[in-house]
Design an enzyme around this catalytic site. Structure first.
Site, mmCIF file in Angstrom:
data_model
loop_
_atom_site.group_PDB
_atom_site.id
_atom_site.type_symbol
_atom_site.label_atom_id
_atom_site.label_comp_id
_atom_site.label_asym_id
_atom_site.label_seq_id
_atom_site.Cartn_x
_atom_site.Cartn_y
_atom_site.Cartn_z
ATOM 1 N N ILE A 40 0.728 -1.061 -0.066
ATOM 2 C CA ILE A 40 0.012 0.062 -0.055
ATOM 3 C C ILE A 40 0.804 1.233 -0.226
ATOM 4 O O ILE A 40 0.472 2.368 -0.457
ATOM 5 C CB ILE A 40 -0.841 -0.004 0.932
ATOM 6 C CG1 ILE A 40 -0.252 -0.024 2.627
ATOM 7 C CG2 ILE A 40 -2.030 -1.072 1.113
ATOM 8 C CD1 ILE A 40 -1.015 0.073 3.833
ATOM 9 N N ASP A 90 15.619 2.099 8.922
ATOM 10 C CA ASP A 90 15.668 0.776 9.250
ATOM 11 C C ASP A 90 14.783 0.710 10.833
ATOM 12 O O ASP A 90 15.658 1.079 11.870
ATOM 13 C CB ASP A 90 16.914 0.097 9.490
ATOM 14 C CG ASP A 90 17.095 -1.293 10.059
ATOM 15 O OD1 ASP A 90 16.154 -1.904 10.339
ATOM 16 O OD2 ASP A 90 18.012 -1.983 9.963
ATOM 17 N N ASN A 117 3.806 3.947 7.611
ATOM 18 C CA ASN A 117 3.111 2.694 7.143
ATOM 19 C C ASN A 117 3.973 1.478 7.163
ATOM 20 O O ASN A 117 3.267 0.517 7.522
ATOM 21 C CB ASN A 117 3.027 2.836 5.528
ATOM 22 C CG ASN A 117 2.718 1.817 4.708
ATOM 23 O OD1 ASN A 117 1.680 1.198 4.915
ATOM 24 N ND2 ASN A 117 3.730 1.512 3.777
ATOM 25 N N TYR A 203 0.980 -8.760 17.710
ATOM 26 C CA TYR A 203 0.761 -7.931 16.357
ATOM 27 C C TYR A 203 -0.436 -6.806 16.876
ATOM 28 O O TYR A 203 -0.349 -5.754 16.690
ATOM 29 C CB TYR A 203 0.459 -8.445 15.133
ATOM 30 C CG TYR A 203 -0.100 -7.905 13.895
ATOM 31 C CD1 TYR A 203 0.749 -6.873 13.330
ATOM 32 C CD2 TYR A 203 -1.303 -8.095 13.709
ATOM 33 C CE1 TYR A 203 0.368 -6.135 12.373
ATOM 34 C CE2 TYR A 203 -1.846 -7.213 12.534
ATOM 35 C CZ TYR A 203 -0.869 -6.212 12.044
ATOM 36 O OH TYR A 203 -1.330 -5.405 10.984
ATOM 37 N N LYS A 207 -0.655 -2.494 17.101
ATOM 38 C CA LYS A 207 -1.516 -1.736 16.285
ATOM 39 C C LYS A 207 -2.483 -1.156 17.199
ATOM 40 O O LYS A 207 -2.664 0.031 16.930
ATOM 41 C CB LYS A 207 -2.431 -2.624 15.588
ATOM 42 C CG LYS A 207 -1.743 -3.339 14.535
ATOM 43 C CD LYS A 207 -1.460 -2.520 13.329
ATOM 44 C CE LYS A 207 0.379 -2.068 13.383
ATOM 45 N NZ LYS A 207 0.592 -1.233 12.341
ATOM 46 N N THR A 238 -1.247 -8.465 0.819
ATOM 47 C CA THR A 238 -0.041 -8.033 0.778
ATOM 48 C C THR A 238 1.053 -8.901 1.496
ATOM 49 O O THR A 238 0.713 -9.887 1.828
ATOM 50 C CB THR A 238 0.113 -6.512 1.535
ATOM 51 O OG1 THR A 238 0.123 -6.967 3.223
ATOM 52 C CG2 THR A 238 -0.902 -5.572 1.236
#
Length: 325
Positions: A40, A90, A117, A203, A207, A238
């Site tokens: 994206i 990085d 992103n 994860y 978020k 993705t």
């Protein structure tokens, strides 16, 4: 919460597209898109290329980003092409972040929008960063916050002369916040283990952390004219699914959309006036796919914000990266 989850699995078509950011409309503006060589991030670069902006594609691999730049430039004949530049970043190694921000500052005095992103998702148990931080929170939250903190002077400079609400920090959320994050969004006993122990939960926690950082940045930096927003780009095909079992992916693909749709979510988060209006109310705006301004479905996260948990998480991130500032 079920309704919020359902609406993100089957979102409405985007109403804000590249047609709303026309060719030549961003001449003189400066953007950073992290993770811009694929997925994206690359789709967003394609959408913004005709606008005439200066766009820094930030990532680890110079060769991959230069290939992406060549791909975008060769596929467009825009009369007002953007200036596309490589910026080394990085997020796996906190010792490099300050130098990356300094490299940008040596070339630009202002920064109009940064899309945070880049990130990882669903990586195997045992994943850590170079500093032995749990991989998801390290790459998705701690390093992006440090990078953004280092760029605050350029964001402030842009905000001094920009139209109200146009200077923005866009953080990246996920449907995983609603689906898998623990009560209150975060549990530090898991974040502080030093390695991924449950990939879905870790994860999702990262978020939720991005949502907290978006809200807290709005509180801290709104006084400078900087808008901070968190967006869930959508369920997209993705490479974030590269670690998932092949059999599972045969089923999951049925619910995934092309990456370009996530690019529309990011475009909306970066440019729509609706986001600026929401921020003027003093709230941390949340954007659902594919460009819908609506609260996150987890009401306990908003209660956590009221209890100071977003500020607490911000401070926790700062404590971890302090040796590398």
């Amino acid at each position: 919460m079920f309704q919020a989850i359902w609406s993100q699995y089957f979102p409405p078509k985007p109403t804000f597209t590249e047609k709303d950011v026309p060719p030549g409309s961003q001449v003189g503006k400066v953007f950073i898109i992290t993770g811009a060589n694929q997925g994206i991030g690359l789709e967003l670069v394609k959408m913004l290329y005709p606008t005439g902006a200066t766009i820094y594609l930030a990532g680890r691999s110079q060769s991959r980003i230069e290939a992406a730049i060549q791909q975008v430039a060769s596929s467009s004949d825009s009369p007002t092409p953007a200036t596309l530049k490589y910026l080394h970043l990085d997020l796996n190694d906190l010792t490099t972040i300050k130098a990356s921000a300094a490299a940008f500052a040596s070339q630009e005095q202002k920064l109009d929008i940064i899309w945070n992103n880049a990130g990882i998702g669903g990586n195997p148990n045992g994943t850590t960063t170079a500093q032995k931080i749990e991989g998801h929170v390290g790459i998705n939250c701690i390093a992006p916050l440090l990078f953004t903190q280092q760029l605050l002077p350029q964001l402030q400079e842009a905000a001094r002369t920009a139209s109200s609400g146009s200077v923005r920090i866009v953080w990246t959320g996920s449907l995983a916040i609603e689906s898998f994050s623990p009560p209150g969004g975060l549990q530090y006993e898991y974040l502080e283990t030093g390695a991924t122990t449950n990939s879905k939960r870790d994860y999702a926690s990262s978020k939720a952390g991005n949502f907290f950082l978006a809200v807290e940045a709005a509180q801290r930096w709104g006084k400078f004219g900087i808008t901070s927003v968190c967006q869930n780009p959508g369920n997209l095909l993705t490479n974030i699914y590269s670690h998932q079992p092949r059999l599972l992916m045969l089923l999951v693909k049925l619910l995934l959309y092309e990456p370009k749709m996530g690019g529309y979510t990011m475009l909306y988060a970066g440019f729509t006036e609706e986001v600026a209006a929401e921020m003027e109310k003093g709230n941390g705006a949340y954007v659902r796919p594919f460009g819908v301004l609506a609260p996150n479905g987890r009401r306990d996260l908003y209660e956590a914000v009221r209890e100071g948990k977003a500020s607490e998480f911000w401070g926790w991130c700062e404590k971890i990266y302090q040796p590398y500032v």
